[in-house]
Design an enzyme around this catalytic site. Structure first.
Site, PDB file in Angstrom:
ATOM      1  N   HIS A  72     -27.389  47.478  38.667  1.00 52.36           N
ATOM      2  CA  HIS A  72     -27.738  47.830  40.050  1.00 52.36           C
ATOM      3  C   HIS A  72     -27.356  46.742  41.047  1.00 52.36           C
ATOM      4  O   HIS A  72     -27.320  46.994  42.246  1.00 52.36           O
ATOM      5  CB  HIS A  72     -29.240  48.165  40.158  1.00 52.36           C
ATOM      6  CG  HIS A  72     -30.154  46.981  40.186  1.00 52.36           C
ATOM      7  ND1 HIS A  72     -30.815  46.513  39.066  1.00 52.36           N
ATOM      8  CD2 HIS A  72     -30.547  46.180  41.199  1.00 52.36           C
ATOM      9  CE1 HIS A  72     -31.563  45.475  39.404  1.00 52.36           C
ATOM     10  NE2 HIS A  72     -31.419  45.261  40.687  1.00 52.36           N
TER      11      HIS A  72
ATOM     12  N   ASP B 136     -29.441  49.218  32.440  1.00 47.15           N
ATOM     13  CA  ASP B 136     -29.142  48.463  33.668  1.00 47.15           C
ATOM     14  C   ASP B 136     -28.453  47.147  33.316  1.00 47.15           C
ATOM     15  O   ASP B 136     -29.056  46.074  33.326  1.00 47.15           O
ATOM     16  CB  ASP B 136     -30.444  48.217  34.435  1.00 47.15           C
ATOM     17  CG  ASP B 136     -30.196  47.769  35.875  1.00 47.15           C
ATOM     18  OD1 ASP B 136     -29.027  47.538  36.239  1.00 47.15           O
ATOM     19  OD2 ASP B 136     -31.179  47.668  36.622  1.00 47.15           O
TER      20      ASP B 136
ATOM     21  N   SER C 143     -33.074  39.925  40.082  1.00 46.33           N
ATOM     22  CA  SER C 143     -32.387  40.946  39.284  1.00 46.33           C
ATOM     23  C   SER C 143     -31.084  40.404  38.702  1.00 46.33           C
ATOM     24  O   SER C 143     -30.351  39.672  39.367  1.00 46.33           O
ATOM     25  CB  SER C 143     -32.075  42.172  40.144  1.00 46.33           C
ATOM     26  OG  SER C 143     -33.255  42.812  40.557  1.00 46.33           O
TER      27      SER C 143
END
Length: 263
Positions: A77, A124, A213
């Site tokens: 992402h 992810d 992230s």
């Protein structure tokens, strides 16, 4: 006084439901649960030399991990359908200067990656091919992939330049220990299925937050997870952070890295 006691007992119950340590100092903490990494400490890059900063338009956007001299692992992402002009800063404890900045030449995203309403991701993970190889040294090192997931309750290290309890764009690299939460308890916390390609970790008021992230979750110097995102970010009590399981996707990483390196 009575209402305050009820609040403290409620928070303690959330921690106990996940078998997480809840100490008196934590119970007395005040403030919103969002954007907090309580207990995180400034960490020199020599301690986490595989940590990198993904940069867009000259600013830190996500974390990443050095897999080899020309391959970086990050979250899908962070790069999926984003500005293709992505750079990686390596070898620096700060996200805005120092070390080296290298352009990303090519990106491979897992073909089963899915983003569900910006609240849950699956598979992810992405690999980035650098435009030039890294010069390895004390502040720039590849990290080996773990062969097995740590046992439930194990203390694992997460790091990055994400939000803290006082800053949205911290300059210095920080890290904090959190605990592995088994998949069944994690699923109950979210009232949803947790796929095998993910692992969960949490500790009240501690953990990854916005900007972390793509960064590493490590155990005994090996990579076990990649920071994804969801309601559990920023140490929300009772909501573990969900990480992409590097052990489960080890074969994919190794095979795709070979393909990408030969491109």
């Amino acid at each position: 006084m009575f209402s305050t006691l009820l609040v403290l007992l409620s928070v303690a119950t959330l921690g106990c439901a996940l078998h997480l340590p809840v100490d008196p100092e934590f119970l007395l903490k005040k403030g919103p649960i969002n954007n907090r990494i309580v207990g995180g400490e400034d960490t020199p890059i020599e301690t986490i030399p595989w940590q990198v900063s993904l940069q867009r338009l000259g600013s830190h956007a996500c974390g990443g991990v050095i897999y080899s001299k020309n391959i970086i692992i990050t979250a899908a992402h962070c790069v999926y359908k984003k500005n293709p002009r992505i750079f990686v800063r390596v070898g620096s404890s700060t996200s805005k200067n120092g070390g080296s900045v290298i352009k990303v030449a090519k990106i491979t995203v897992h073909d089963r990656y899915v983003n569900i309403n910006n609240e849950k991701t699956e598979y992810d993970i992405a690999l980035l091919l650098l435009s030039s190889p890294l010069e390895m040294g004390p502040t720039v090192k590849a990290i080996p992939l773990a062969e097995s997931v740590p046992h439930d309750g194990a203390a694992v290290l997460v790091s990055g330049w994400g939000y803290t309890e006082t800053e949205e764009s911290p300059l210095h690299l920080k890290s904090v220990y959190v605990n592995i939460v088994n998949r069944e308890e994690c699923a109950r916390a979210y009232n949803t299925e947790i796929i095998k390609a993910t692992i969960c970790a949490a500790s009240p008021w501690k953990g990854a937050c916005n900007g972390d992230s793509g960064g590493p979750l490590t155990y005994n110097g090996k990579l076990v997870g990649i920071v994804a995102f969801g309601p559990g970010m920023c140490g929300t009590p009772g909501k573990p952070v969900i990480y992409t399981d590097v052990v489960e996707l080890r074969k994919w990483i190794e095979e795709e890295a070979k393909v990408l390196s030969s491109a």
